[in-house]
Design an enzyme around this catalytic site. Structure first.
Site, PDB file in Angstrom:
ATOM      1  N   HIS A 102      40.494  44.989  30.769  1.00 42.25           N
ATOM      2  CA  HIS A 102      39.724  43.756  30.285  1.00 42.25           C
ATOM      3  C   HIS A 102      38.453  44.029  29.859  1.00 42.25           C
ATOM      4  CE1 HIS A 102      38.749  44.477  34.432  1.00 42.25           C
ATOM      5  NE2 HIS A 102      37.494  44.259  34.357  1.00 42.25           N
ATOM      6  N   HIS A 104      34.603  42.530  29.096  1.00 37.69           N
ATOM      7  CA  HIS A 104      33.654  41.369  29.338  1.00 37.69           C
ATOM      8  C   HIS A 104      33.051  41.033  28.187  1.00 37.69           C
ATOM      9  CE1 HIS A 104      33.485  42.276  33.857  1.00 37.69           C
ATOM     10  NE2 HIS A 104      33.893  43.291  33.200  1.00 37.69           N
TER      11      HIS A 104
HETATM   12  P1  AMP Z   1      35.724  44.696  36.624  1.00 40.18           P
HETATM   13  O1  AMP Z   1      34.728  45.050  37.546  1.00 40.18           O
HETATM   14  O2  AMP Z   1      35.023  45.240  34.934  1.00 40.18           O
HETATM   15  O3  AMP Z   1      37.120  45.150  36.880  1.00 40.18           O
HETATM   16  O4  AMP Z   1      35.544  43.042  36.249  1.00 40.18           O
HETATM   17  C1  AMP Z   1      36.323  42.291  37.120  1.00 40.18           C
HETATM   18  C2  AMP Z   1      35.892  40.718  36.719  1.00 40.18           C
HETATM   19  O5  AMP Z   1      36.733  39.934  37.207  1.00 40.18           O
HETATM   20  C3  AMP Z   1      34.438  40.556  37.390  1.00 40.18           C
HETATM   21  O6  AMP Z   1      33.382  40.295  36.567  1.00 40.18           O
HETATM   22  C4  AMP Z   1      34.935  39.532  38.192  1.00 40.18           C
HETATM   23  O7  AMP Z   1      34.026  38.355  38.437  1.00 40.18           O
HETATM   24  C5  AMP Z   1      36.113  38.852  37.530  1.00 40.18           C
HETATM   25  N1  AMP Z   1      37.278  38.386  38.310  1.00 40.18           N
HETATM   26  C6  AMP Z   1      37.815  38.407  39.471  1.00 40.18           C
HETATM   27  N2  AMP Z   1      38.724  37.774  39.717  1.00 40.18           N
HETATM   28  C7  AMP Z   1      38.755  36.805  38.752  1.00 40.18           C
HETATM   29  C8  AMP Z   1      39.483  35.468  38.575  1.00 40.18           C
HETATM   30  N3  AMP Z   1      40.291  34.969  39.449  1.00 40.18           N
HETATM   31  N4  AMP Z   1      39.230  34.788  37.640  1.00 40.18           N
HETATM   32  C9  AMP Z   1      38.111  35.202  36.668  1.00 40.18           C
HETATM   33  N5  AMP Z   1      37.253  36.285  36.823  1.00 40.18           N
HETATM   34  C10 AMP Z   1      37.952  37.021  37.747  1.00 40.18           C
END
Ligand code: AMP
Length: 139
Positions: A102, A104
């Site tokens: 993903h 951001h």
């Molecule tokens: P990373 O640490 O780069 O893997 O980022 C994962 C991101 O996903 C974090 O910013 C979380 O806040 C976000 N996240 C986790 N669960 C969900 C969810 N169910 N819906 C939307 N965002 C999420």
């Protein structure tokens, strides 16, 4: 890195759990981050199963960047963001918490990222109101 079909973003793609959707096309999905680091923090994911950039096919990477551009432009227009920060973590060693690739897409400047990463849950209605402004600017 092997792909876990039960990670939370795979469940979102299969519609097993909900998300606040911003945009979707054949190859990508964009939705609001539920623990945002600034108001309007969005995530862009490929529909292809990949954990990191290093596992992601070129075409899926290109599709993600096209969607990132759409979302970033909509954040600038819809939220009045002066700038857009992109962040993309590869592997637990980098702090990646969800093992589906993903990007951001974070409106604001690097100095605005004071909220800790993936810790503070935002109010759903607040997220929905911000999402509506981004979606309106996509149109
Ligand atoms: P990373 O640490 O780069 O893997 O980022 C994962 C991101 O996903 C974090 O910013 C979380 O806040 C976000 N996240 C986790 N669960 C969900 C969810 N169910 N819906 C939307 N965002 C999420």
């Amino acid at each position: 890195m092997s792909y876990d079909n039960n990670n939370i973003f795979a469940k979102i793609l299969r519609r097993e759990i909900p998300c606040i959707k911003l945009y979707e096309d054949e190859h990508t999905l964009a939705f609001m981050d539920i623990m945002p680091q600034t108001d309007g923090h969005a995530l862009v994911i490929p529909k292809a199963s990949a954990v990191t950039l290093f596992d992601l096919p070129d075409e899926a990477a290109a599709a993600c960047m096209r969607t990132v551009r759409k979302i970033g432009n909509a954040q600038k227009q819809g939220l009045g963001a002066d700038g857009v920060v992109l962040m993309q973590l590869n592997g637990p060693g980098a702090g990646q918490t969800v093992p589906h690739f993903h990007i951001h897409v974070i409106p604001g400047s690097i100095g605005d990222l004071r909220r800790p990463h993936a810790t503070v849950m935002a109010d759903q209605n607040h997220l929905k109101a911000l999402a509506a402004r981004i979606v309106a600017a996509l149109a």
